[in-house]
Design a protein around this motif. Sequence first.
Motif, PDB file in Angstrom:
ATOM      1  N   LEU A   1       8.554  11.229  -4.737  1.00 57.82           N
ATOM      2  CA  LEU A   1       9.859  10.990  -4.123  1.00 57.82           C
ATOM      3  C   LEU A   1      10.997  11.162  -5.121  1.00 57.82           C
ATOM      4  CD1 LEU A   1       9.074   7.821  -1.958  1.00 57.82           C
ATOM      5  CD2 LEU A   1       9.530  10.139  -1.129  1.00 57.82           C
ATOM      6  N   GLY A   2      10.663  11.300  -6.406  1.00 60.05           N
ATOM      7  CA  GLY A   2      11.685  11.446  -7.433  1.00 60.05           C
ATOM      8  C   GLY A   2      12.390  10.146  -7.770  1.00 60.05           C
TER       9      GLY A   2
ATOM     10  N   GLU B   1       0.810  -1.220   0.000  1.00 60.86           N
ATOM     11  CA  GLU B   1       0.000   0.000   0.000  1.00 60.86           C
ATOM     12  C   GLU B   1       0.839   1.263   0.000  1.00 60.86           C
ATOM     13  OE1 GLU B   1      -3.305   0.081   2.640  1.00 60.86           O
ATOM     14  OE2 GLU B   1      -3.613  -2.075   2.459  1.00 60.86           O
ATOM     15  N   ILE B   2       2.031   1.193   0.587  1.00 61.61           N
ATOM     16  CA  ILE B   2       2.882   2.372   0.684  1.00 61.61           C
ATOM     17  C   ILE B   2       4.281   2.010   0.213  1.00 61.61           C
ATOM     18  CG2 ILE B   2       3.936   4.047   2.251  1.00 61.61           C
ATOM     19  CD1 ILE B   2       1.509   3.623   4.088  1.00 61.61           C
ATOM     20  N   VAL B   3       4.826   2.818  -0.685  1.00 60.71           N
ATOM     21  CA  VAL B   3       6.202   2.653  -1.126  1.00 60.71           C
ATOM     22  C   VAL B   3       6.984   3.867  -0.659  1.00 60.71           C
ATOM     23  CG1 VAL B   3       7.734   2.555  -3.116  1.00 60.71           C
ATOM     24  CG2 VAL B   3       5.642   1.228  -3.123  1.00 60.71           C
ATOM     25  N   ASP B   4       8.066   3.601   0.058  1.00 60.52           N
ATOM     26  CA  ASP B   4       8.935   4.688   0.468  1.00 60.52           C
ATOM     27  C   ASP B   4      10.245   4.579  -0.320  1.00 60.52           C
ATOM     28  OD1 ASP B   4      10.134   2.480   1.611  1.00 60.52           O
ATOM     29  OD2 ASP B   4       9.830   3.123   3.674  1.00 60.52           O
ATOM     30  N   SER B   5      11.177   5.459  -0.029  1.00 57.63           N
ATOM     31  CA  SER B   5      12.432   5.454  -0.772  1.00 57.63           C
ATOM     32  C   SER B   5      13.207   4.159  -0.541  1.00 57.63           C
ATOM     33  CB  SER B   5      13.280   6.671  -0.405  1.00 57.63           C
ATOM     34  OG  SER B   5      13.550   6.674   0.976  1.00 57.63           O
ATOM     35  N   PHE B   6      13.064   3.543   0.647  1.00 55.19           N
ATOM     36  CA  PHE B   6      13.737   2.276   0.933  1.00 55.19           C
ATOM     37  C   PHE B   6      13.253   1.182  -0.008  1.00 55.19           C
ATOM     38  CE2 PHE B   6      13.565  -1.845   3.183  1.00 55.19           C
ATOM     39  CZ  PHE B   6      14.925  -2.083   3.298  1.00 55.19           C
ATOM     40  N   LEU B   7      11.943   1.001  -0.110  1.00 54.73           N
ATOM     41  CA  LEU B   7      11.408  -0.042  -0.984  1.00 54.73           C
ATOM     42  C   LEU B   7      11.719   0.270  -2.445  1.00 54.73           C
ATOM     43  CD1 LEU B   7       9.943  -2.679  -1.389  1.00 54.73           C
ATOM     44  CD2 LEU B   7       7.786  -1.437  -1.321  1.00 54.73           C
ATOM     45  N   GLY B   8      11.642   1.524  -2.821  1.00 57.67           N
ATOM     46  CA  GLY B   8      12.002   1.907  -4.188  1.00 57.67           C
ATOM     47  C   GLY B   8      13.440   1.535  -4.509  1.00 57.67           C
ATOM     48  N   ARG B   9      14.336   1.789  -3.554  1.00 55.29           N
ATOM     49  CA  ARG B   9      15.748   1.439  -3.751  1.00 55.29           C
ATOM     50  C   ARG B   9      15.922  -0.072  -3.856  1.00 55.29           C
ATOM     51  NH1 ARG B   9      19.571   0.027  -0.231  1.00 55.29           N
ATOM     52  NH2 ARG B   9      18.345   0.673   1.568  1.00 55.29           N
TER      53      ARG B   9
ATOM     54  N   ALA C   1      16.429  -5.172  -9.629  1.00 57.22           N
ATOM     55  CA  ALA C   1      16.453  -5.074 -11.096  1.00 57.22           C
ATOM     56  C   ALA C   1      17.885  -4.964 -11.611  1.00 57.22           C
ATOM     57  CB  ALA C   1      15.621  -3.883 -11.554  1.00 57.22           C
ATOM     58  N   ALA C   2      18.724  -4.182 -10.927  1.00 56.40           N
ATOM     59  CA  ALA C   2      20.121  -4.032 -11.355  1.00 56.40           C
ATOM     60  C   ALA C   2      20.875  -5.357 -11.236  1.00 56.40           C
ATOM     61  CB  ALA C   2      20.801  -2.947 -10.525  1.00 56.40           C
ATOM     62  N   HIS C   3      20.678  -6.070 -10.123  1.00 59.55           N
ATOM     63  CA  HIS C   3      21.326  -7.380  -9.952  1.00 59.55           C
ATOM     64  C   HIS C   3      20.860  -8.340 -11.037  1.00 59.55           C
ATOM     65  CE1 HIS C   3      21.625  -6.433  -5.372  1.00 59.55           C
ATOM     66  NE2 HIS C   3      22.609  -5.883  -6.034  1.00 59.55           N
ATOM     67  N   ALA C   4      19.546  -8.367 -11.272  1.00 59.47           N
ATOM     68  CA  ALA C   4      18.992  -9.270 -12.285  1.00 59.47           C
ATOM     69  C   ALA C   4      19.567  -8.964 -13.659  1.00 59.47           C
ATOM     70  CB  ALA C   4      17.469  -9.163 -12.299  1.00 59.47           C
ATOM     71  N   LYS C   5      19.662  -7.678 -13.989  1.00 64.23           N
ATOM     72  CA  LYS C   5      20.187  -7.285 -15.305  1.00 64.23           C
ATOM     73  C   LYS C   5      21.631  -7.752 -15.478  1.00 64.23           C
ATOM     74  CE  LYS C   5      20.639  -3.412 -18.432  1.00 64.23           C
ATOM     75  NZ  LYS C   5      20.380  -1.985 -18.655  1.00 64.23           N
ATOM     76  N   LEU C   6      22.432  -7.615 -14.426  1.00 61.55           N
ATOM     77  CA  LEU C   6      23.820  -8.087 -14.491  1.00 61.55           C
ATOM     78  C   LEU C   6      23.889  -9.598 -14.682  1.00 61.55           C
ATOM     79  CD1 LEU C   6      25.515  -5.916 -11.732  1.00 61.55           C
ATOM     80  CD2 LEU C   6      25.896  -5.785 -14.209  1.00 61.55           C
ATOM     81  N   LEU C   7      22.837 -10.305 -14.251  1.00 58.70           N
ATOM     82  CA  LEU C   7      22.778 -11.760 -14.386  1.00 58.70           C
ATOM     83  C   LEU C   7      21.945 -12.177 -15.597  1.00 58.70           C
ATOM     84  CD1 LEU C   7      22.327 -12.573 -10.594  1.00 58.70           C
ATOM     85  CD2 LEU C   7      24.413 -12.849 -11.972  1.00 58.70           C
TER      86      LEU C   7
ATOM     87  N   PRO D   1      -2.298   3.137  -8.108  1.00 56.61           N
ATOM     88  CA  PRO D   1      -2.114   4.543  -8.483  1.00 56.61           C
ATOM     89  C   PRO D   1      -1.446   5.373  -7.385  1.00 56.61           C
ATOM     90  CG  PRO D   1      -4.288   3.798  -9.140  1.00 56.61           C
ATOM     91  CD  PRO D   1      -3.677   2.684  -8.331  1.00 56.61           C
ATOM     92  N   ALA D   2      -1.818   5.150  -6.128  1.00 56.51           N
ATOM     93  CA  ALA D   2      -1.215   5.917  -5.031  1.00 56.51           C
ATOM     94  C   ALA D   2       0.280   5.635  -4.910  1.00 56.51           C
ATOM     95  CB  ALA D   2      -1.919   5.603  -3.721  1.00 56.51           C
ATOM     96  N   VAL D   3       0.671   4.391  -5.174  1.00 56.00           N
ATOM     97  CA  VAL D   3       2.087   4.027  -5.124  1.00 56.00           C
ATOM     98  C   VAL D   3       2.841   4.730  -6.245  1.00 56.00           C
ATOM     99  CG1 VAL D   3       3.709   2.103  -5.398  1.00 56.00           C
ATOM    100  CG2 VAL D   3       1.692   1.843  -3.938  1.00 56.00           C
ATOM    101  N   ALA D   4       2.266   4.746  -7.445  1.00 54.91           N
ATOM    102  CA  ALA D   4       2.907   5.426  -8.570  1.00 54.91           C
ATOM    103  C   ALA D   4       3.080   6.915  -8.271  1.00 54.91           C
ATOM    104  CB  ALA D   4       2.089   5.232  -9.847  1.00 54.91           C
ATOM    105  N   LEU D   5       2.051   7.536  -7.717  1.00 58.46           N
ATOM    106  CA  LEU D   5       2.139   8.953  -7.368  1.00 58.46           C
ATOM    107  C   LEU D   5       3.231   9.193  -6.328  1.00 58.46           C
ATOM    108  CD1 LEU D   5      -1.656   9.845  -7.193  1.00 58.46           C
ATOM    109  CD2 LEU D   5      -0.013  10.612  -8.911  1.00 58.46           C
ATOM    110  N   THR D   6       3.314   8.327  -5.341  1.00 65.35           N
ATOM    111  CA  THR D   6       4.338   8.470  -4.303  1.00 65.35           C
ATOM    112  C   THR D   6       5.731   8.356  -4.896  1.00 65.35           C
ATOM    113  OG1 THR D   6       2.848   7.578  -2.624  1.00 65.35           O
ATOM    114  CG2 THR D   6       5.198   7.535  -2.121  1.00 65.35           C
ATOM    115  N   LEU D   7       5.937   7.390  -5.776  1.00 66.38           N
ATOM    116  CA  LEU D   7       7.249   7.222  -6.402  1.00 66.38           C
ATOM    117  C   LEU D   7       7.650   8.479  -7.169  1.00 66.38           C
ATOM    118  CD1 LEU D   7       7.048   3.537  -7.670  1.00 66.38           C
ATOM    119  CD2 LEU D   7       8.455   4.421  -5.797  1.00 66.38           C
ATOM    120  N   VAL D   8       6.705   9.065  -7.895  1.00 64.19           N
ATOM    121  CA  VAL D   8       6.987  10.294  -8.642  1.00 64.19           C
ATOM    122  C   VAL D   8       7.308  11.430  -7.676  1.00 64.19           C
ATOM    123  CG1 VAL D   8       5.989  12.050 -10.166  1.00 64.19           C
ATOM    124  CG2 VAL D   8       5.666   9.617 -10.670  1.00 64.19           C
TER     125      VAL D   8
END
Length: 138
Positions: free
Chosen positions: A102-103, A62-70, A76-82, A93-100
């Motif tokens: 938070l930058g 329900e809530i995404v903060d900068s920690f979960l975003g990181r 994703a970065a680890h997966a891409k390297l593999l 929608p609320a999560v998407a708005l929060t991510l935006v």
Amino acid sequence: MNDYFPRPGTASVPVLRLGDVLLITLQGDLHDGMAARLQQDVAEAIVRHRVAGVVIDITGVEIVDSFLGRILAEIAAHAKLLAAQTVVAGMRPAVALTLVELGLTLPGLRTALSTEAALELLGRPDAARSGGPHRDPR
């Protein structure tokens, strides 16, 4: 073949293998220890099972903060390297708005509205419909 990889004796996030895709379903809060274990479990499962994709379903978040975003960006970065692609599915929608707000741009992540759409993005339409691995009819 579907495999489930819980880490015994610890609180962890389950990682399910659907053919050559890993499916991770996040529910509620993810604390530091669980996040570190999840990153390690996903990286190990990618290599062990030679998967091509990772789907992270955040429908239950329900809530995404900068920690979960990181954490999502790092997985994703680890997966891409593999050599695996990552798709985040089920973002509210609320999560998407929060991510935006938070930058957080979440580099390396693609998004889909549902797990089925995420599997199709990864080129696994049969897995999306049947829960099994994609079979090339050739």
